[in-house]
Design a protein around this motif. Structure first.
Motif, PDB file in Angstrom:
ATOM      1  N   VAL A  55       0.835  -1.195   0.000  1.00  0.00           N
ATOM      2  CA  VAL A  55       0.000   0.000   0.000  1.00  0.00           C
ATOM      3  C   VAL A  55       0.872   1.247   0.000  1.00  0.00           C
ATOM      4  CG1 VAL A  55      -1.784   1.301   1.229  1.00  0.00           C
ATOM      5  CG2 VAL A  55      -1.880  -1.197   1.174  1.00  0.00           C
ATOM      6  N   MET A  56       1.778   1.362   0.976  1.00  0.00           N
ATOM      7  CA  MET A  56       2.602   2.570   1.063  1.00  0.00           C
ATOM      8  C   MET A  56       3.765   2.357   2.021  1.00  0.00           C
ATOM      9  SD  MET A  56       0.241   5.073   3.387  1.00  0.00           S
ATOM     10  CE  MET A  56      -0.112   4.694   5.096  1.00  0.00           C
ATOM     11  N   GLY A  57       4.682   3.295   1.992  1.00  0.00           N
ATOM     12  CA  GLY A  57       5.784   3.341   2.947  1.00  0.00           C
ATOM     13  C   GLY A  57       5.810   4.741   3.543  1.00  0.00           C
ATOM     14  N   VAL A  58       5.884   4.835   4.870  1.00  0.00           N
ATOM     15  CA  VAL A  58       5.874   6.125   5.561  1.00  0.00           C
ATOM     16  C   VAL A  58       6.916   6.146   6.666  1.00  0.00           C
ATOM     17  CG1 VAL A  58       3.471   6.799   5.113  1.00  0.00           C
ATOM     18  CG2 VAL A  58       3.970   5.285   7.020  1.00  0.00           C
ATOM     19  N   LYS A  59       7.298   7.358   7.074  1.00  0.00           N
ATOM     20  CA  LYS A  59       8.243   7.520   8.184  1.00  0.00           C
ATOM     21  C   LYS A  59       7.442   7.898   9.424  1.00  0.00           C
ATOM     22  CE  LYS A  59      12.545   9.612   9.597  1.00  0.00           C
ATOM     23  NZ  LYS A  59      13.720  10.360   9.169  1.00  0.00           N
ATOM     24  N   LEU A  60       7.501   7.047  10.436  1.00  0.00           N
ATOM     25  CA  LEU A  60       6.724   7.261  11.656  1.00  0.00           C
ATOM     26  C   LEU A  60       7.629   7.496  12.855  1.00  0.00           C
ATOM     27  CD1 LEU A  60       4.052   4.446  11.205  1.00  0.00           C
ATOM     28  CD2 LEU A  60       3.849   6.867  10.604  1.00  0.00           C
ATOM     29  N   THR A  61       7.127   8.250  13.803  1.00  0.00           N
ATOM     30  CA  THR A  61       7.821   8.455  15.071  1.00  0.00           C
ATOM     31  C   THR A  61       6.877   8.077  16.207  1.00  0.00           C
ATOM     32  OG1 THR A  61       7.202  10.795  15.009  1.00  0.00           O
ATOM     33  CG2 THR A  61       9.401  10.237  14.239  1.00  0.00           C
ATOM     34  N   THR A  62       5.800   8.815  16.359  1.00  0.00           N
ATOM     35  CA  THR A  62       4.838   8.583  17.442  1.00  0.00           C
ATOM     36  C   THR A  62       4.130   7.242  17.307  1.00  0.00           C
ATOM     37  OG1 THR A  62       4.493  10.962  17.577  1.00  0.00           O
ATOM     38  CG2 THR A  62       2.867   9.574  18.673  1.00  0.00           C
ATOM     39  N   ALA A  63       3.675   6.923  16.114  1.00  0.00           N
ATOM     40  CA  ALA A  63       2.902   5.695  15.883  1.00  0.00           C
ATOM     41  C   ALA A  63       3.771   4.490  15.514  1.00  0.00           C
ATOM     42  CB  ALA A  63       1.876   5.938  14.784  1.00  0.00           C
ATOM     43  N   LEU A  64       5.084   4.644  15.558  1.00  0.00           N
ATOM     44  CA  LEU A  64       5.982   3.597  15.064  1.00  0.00           C
ATOM     45  C   LEU A  64       5.817   2.267  15.791  1.00  0.00           C
ATOM     46  CD1 LEU A  64       8.268   2.790  13.142  1.00  0.00           C
ATOM     47  CD2 LEU A  64       9.884   3.613  14.854  1.00  0.00           C
ATOM     48  N   LEU A  65       5.844   2.271  17.095  1.00  0.00           N
ATOM     49  CA  LEU A  65       5.751   1.001  17.834  1.00  0.00           C
ATOM     50  C   LEU A  65       4.411   0.320  17.608  1.00  0.00           C
ATOM     51  CD1 LEU A  65       7.544   1.874  21.190  1.00  0.00           C
ATOM     52  CD2 LEU A  65       8.404   0.533  19.271  1.00  0.00           C
ATOM     53  N   TYR A  66       3.342   1.101  17.627  1.00  0.00           N
ATOM     54  CA  TYR A  66       2.022   0.515  17.365  1.00  0.00           C
ATOM     55  C   TYR A  66       1.975  -0.062  15.953  1.00  0.00           C
ATOM     56  CZ  TYR A  66      -2.873  -0.002  16.234  1.00  0.00           C
ATOM     57  OH  TYR A  66      -4.073  -0.513  15.813  1.00  0.00           O
ATOM     58  N   ALA A  67       2.430   0.702  14.977  1.00  0.00           N
ATOM     59  CA  ALA A  67       2.389   0.249  13.587  1.00  0.00           C
ATOM     60  C   ALA A  67       3.162  -1.053  13.414  1.00  0.00           C
ATOM     61  CB  ALA A  67       2.942   1.334  12.671  1.00  0.00           C
ATOM     62  N   LYS A  68       4.346  -1.122  14.000  1.00  0.00           N
ATOM     63  CA  LYS A  68       5.169  -2.321  13.845  1.00  0.00           C
ATOM     64  C   LYS A  68       4.581  -3.531  14.559  1.00  0.00           C
ATOM     65  CE  LYS A  68       9.732  -1.750  13.679  1.00  0.00           C
ATOM     66  NZ  LYS A  68      11.086  -1.275  14.059  1.00  0.00           N
ATOM     67  N   SER A  69       3.631  -3.316  15.461  1.00  0.00           N
ATOM     68  CA  SER A  69       2.978  -4.432  16.136  1.00  0.00           C
ATOM     69  C   SER A  69       1.894  -5.060  15.267  1.00  0.00           C
ATOM     70  CB  SER A  69       2.365  -3.973  17.469  1.00  0.00           C
ATOM     71  OG  SER A  69       1.193  -3.199  17.246  1.00  0.00           O
ATOM     72  N   LEU A  70       1.516  -4.388  14.184  1.00  0.00           N
ATOM     73  CA  LEU A  70       0.477  -4.902  13.293  1.00  0.00           C
ATOM     74  C   LEU A  70       1.076  -5.889  12.302  1.00  0.00           C
ATOM     75  CD1 LEU A  70      -1.325  -1.493  12.650  1.00  0.00           C
ATOM     76  CD2 LEU A  70      -2.046  -3.330  14.192  1.00  0.00           C
ATOM     77  N   PRO A  71       0.332  -6.944  11.957  1.00  0.00           N
ATOM     78  CA  PRO A  71       0.890  -7.981  11.081  1.00  0.00           C
ATOM     79  C   PRO A  71       1.136  -7.523   9.644  1.00  0.00           C
ATOM     80  CG  PRO A  71      -1.425  -8.416  11.538  1.00  0.00           C
ATOM     81  CD  PRO A  71      -1.014  -7.265  12.406  1.00  0.00           C
ATOM     82  N   PHE A  72       0.540  -6.423   9.222  1.00  0.00           N
ATOM     83  CA  PHE A  72       0.702  -5.958   7.843  1.00  0.00           C
ATOM     84  C   PHE A  72       1.696  -4.804   7.705  1.00  0.00           C
ATOM     85  CE2 PHE A  72      -3.071  -4.063   9.753  1.00  0.00           C
ATOM     86  CZ  PHE A  72      -2.891  -2.707   9.538  1.00  0.00           C
ATOM     87  N   VAL A  73       2.463  -4.538   8.775  1.00  0.00           N
ATOM     88  CA  VAL A  73       3.468  -3.472   8.755  1.00  0.00           C
ATOM     89  C   VAL A  73       4.815  -4.073   9.128  1.00  0.00           C
ATOM     90  CG1 VAL A  73       4.174  -1.276   9.780  1.00  0.00           C
ATOM     91  CG2 VAL A  73       1.750  -1.738   9.411  1.00  0.00           C
ATOM     92  N   GLU A  74       5.851  -3.684   8.385  1.00  0.00           N
ATOM     93  CA  GLU A  74       7.201  -4.148   8.704  1.00  0.00           C
ATOM     94  C   GLU A  74       8.200  -3.038   8.415  1.00  0.00           C
ATOM     95  OE1 GLU A  74       8.232  -6.494   4.559  1.00  0.00           O
ATOM     96  OE2 GLU A  74       7.316  -7.608   6.198  1.00  0.00           O
ATOM     97  N   ALA A  75       9.359  -3.136   9.035  1.00  0.00           N
ATOM     98  CA  ALA A  75      10.415  -2.145   8.803  1.00  0.00           C
ATOM     99  C   ALA A  75      10.790  -2.165   7.326  1.00  0.00           C
ATOM    100  CB  ALA A  75      11.632  -2.457   9.657  1.00  0.00           C
ATOM    101  N   MET A  76      10.982  -0.982   6.766  1.00  0.00           N
ATOM    102  CA  MET A  76      11.323  -0.870   5.346  1.00  0.00           C
ATOM    103  C   MET A  76      12.752  -1.350   5.119  1.00  0.00           C
ATOM    104  SD  MET A  76      10.818   2.468   2.910  1.00  0.00           S
ATOM    105  CE  MET A  76       9.042   2.475   2.940  1.00  0.00           C
ATOM    106  N   GLY A  77      12.994  -1.890   3.947  1.00  0.00           N
ATOM    107  CA  GLY A  77      14.313  -2.402   3.598  1.00  0.00           C
ATOM    108  C   GLY A  77      15.317  -1.305   3.273  1.00  0.00           C
TER     109      GLY A  77
END
Length: 148
Positions: A55-77
């Protein structure tokens, strides 16, 4: 349920509505930039099967930990994940468009150059007085010649 393609088109339109946002195509991808800096990657217009659910790639700070806890989000390569960039794939079920828009907002705020209006009070930021905690303390004069 919206297709990934339709959702990406809506999210791209949302991103491009931001101040100074532009659409560019480095590496054949659609990216939204602000003042020459990428704040959202949308991938290829016609992705191959490997990236069809991207879908997309974004740079997160505040929502980073929550986002990475979701199964459809992963650290960008390519080492981008170390600085808060994440890849977002299509989740099972409905796309959480409102959340994705919040992430675009956060990425934009993180990447966009800070506005000059943030420097309130003086046209020259160096002309501002230093806070008391950062001022040098006067050293006591130590004249050894008077001791003799």
């Amino acid at each position: 349920m919206a297709t990934v393609r339709a959702a990406k088109a809506r999210l791209l339109k949302y991103a491009l509505a931001k101040d100074d946002a532009t659409l560019e195509h480095p590496w054949g991808e659609n990216v939204a930039k602000v003042k020459g800096k990428v704040f959202v990657f949308f991938g290829m217009e016609e992705p191959d099967a490997q990236y069809a659910d991207y879908v997309m790639g974004v740079k997160l700070t505040t929502a980073l930990l929550y986002a990475k806890s979701l199964p459809f989000v992963e650290a960008m390569g390519y080492g981008l994940g170390k600085s808060g960039w994440v890849s977002v794939k299509k989740p099972k079920g409905a796309l959480p468009t409102a959340m994705f828009q919040e992430w675009i907002d956060e990425s934009y705020a993180t990447v966009a150059p800070k506005r000059k209006s943030a420097q309130v009070g003086s046209a020259d930021p160096k002309a501002r007085a230093r806070p008391a905690a950062h001022r040098r303390r006067a050293r006591p004069s130590t004249s050894r010649s008077s001791d003799r």
